[in-house]
Design a protein around this motif. Structure first.
Motif, PDB file in Angstrom:
ATOM      1  N   ALA A  15       0.930  -0.868  -0.111  1.00  0.00           N
ATOM      2  CA  ALA A  15      -0.058  -0.178  -0.224  1.00  0.00           C
ATOM      3  C   ALA A  15       1.054   1.129   0.378  1.00  0.00           C
TER       4      ALA A  15
ATOM      5  N   ASP B  25      -3.428   7.560   5.221  1.00  0.00           N
ATOM      6  CA  ASP B  25      -5.157   6.286   4.599  1.00  0.00           C
ATOM      7  C   ASP B  25      -4.588   5.070   4.967  1.00  0.00           C
ATOM      8  N   VAL B  26      -3.270   5.019   4.646  1.00  0.00           N
ATOM      9  CA  VAL B  26      -2.714   4.102   5.550  1.00  0.00           C
ATOM     10  C   VAL B  26      -3.065   3.031   6.718  1.00  0.00           C
TER      11      VAL B  26
ATOM     12  N   GLU C  98      -5.251   3.862   8.337  1.00  0.00           N
ATOM     13  CA  GLU C  98      -6.843   4.327   8.727  1.00  0.00           C
ATOM     14  C   GLU C  98      -7.555   2.587   7.524  1.00  0.00           C
ATOM     15  N   ALA C  99      -6.589   2.521   6.693  1.00  0.00           N
ATOM     16  CA  ALA C  99      -6.608   0.980   6.671  1.00  0.00           C
ATOM     17  C   ALA C  99      -6.323  -0.729   7.040  1.00  0.00           C
ATOM     18  N   PHE C 100      -5.098  -0.120   7.822  1.00  0.00           N
ATOM     19  CA  PHE C 100      -4.889  -1.164   8.589  1.00  0.00           C
ATOM     20  C   PHE C 100      -5.075  -1.276   9.861  1.00  0.00           C
TER      21      PHE C 100
END
Length: 228
Positions: A13, A84-85, A87-89
């Motif tokens: 990512a 953003d990364v 939040e995704a993980f």
């Protein structure tokens, strides 16, 4: 324990924007660790950064879409991408410019086993001085990471130390960094080589030259340093 497969997903990512993982470590139970996304003390951290100029094209594309007066654009881009990364993980993203300041330099030493060069920049055995840390991901859980030993410190084998001999105002020496002398020179009439091509001492380092930032990137960083 977060599986190593998740670390590989995070790596992928970040790689979309030219960023890389720069190692990580566990916080000991008795350490006053920063909080994770949930508010609980973080148990582990992954550092995020760059090697060479890989993120630059991605940053420039983003910047073209922003208002021209945006402050600290590289920091803003880094915060957005790493955020953003995170939040995704399920992580909390933090930045070296966050206040109160977090000990990023100490974290980097712990994560990659590096030591400072005479210029203060951590010397990397592959990237030389041409790398940076852009942020970190804090996790409430431990992450499965390979062990990290101390890296070879190239400065120990460098006898000539050209990084201490190339600046026209001797901004760097064994006494430290002469900030005001450097700033005055960069802003002055004789500072054009530094403004357009970057720090002469840093460029004199013989290591990691294949990762050296192009002159436009160095000029960008020098302008930010000098407030130009």
């Amino acid at each position: 324990m977060i599986a190593r497969g998740m670390v590989e997903e995070i790596t992928a990512a970040l790689g979309v924007n030219g960023l890389i993982l720069r190692g990580g470590f566990f916080f000991p139970g008795d350490e006053d660790a920063p909080h994770s996304a949930s508010g609980a003390p973080a148990k582990s951290v992954l550092l995020v950064g760059q090697a060479g100029a890989a993120p630059w094209p991605h940053f420039l594309r983003w910047r073209e879409q922003q208002r021209s007066t945006i402050a600290d654009p590289l920091d803003s881009w880094s915060r957005q991408v790493i955020g953003d990364v995170a939040e995704a993980f399920g992580a909390r993203a933090v930045s070296p410019s966050d206040k109160p300041y977090l000990p990023f330099q100490q974290w980097a030493v712990r994560a990659e086993g590096l030591k400072p060069s005479p210029l203060g920049i951590l010397m990397h055995p592959q990237y030389g001085l041409w790398h940076a840390y852009r942020g970190a991901l804090l996790f409430e859980d431990e992450i499965a990471l390979p062990g990290q030993g101390a890296a070879a410190h190239l400065c120990d084998a460098c006898v000539e130390k050209p990084c201490l001999k190339s600046c026209p105002v001797d901004a760097y020496s064994t006494k430290g960094f002469a900030y005001q002398a450097c700033l005055a020179h960069v802003r002055g009439g004789n500072g054009e080589p530094c403004r357009s091509g970057g720090c002469l001492d840093r460029n004199a380092c013989p290591y990691g030259t294949e990762y050296r930032y192009p002159s436009d990137i160095q000029a960008f960083h020098m302008a930010a340093f000098a407030g130009l």
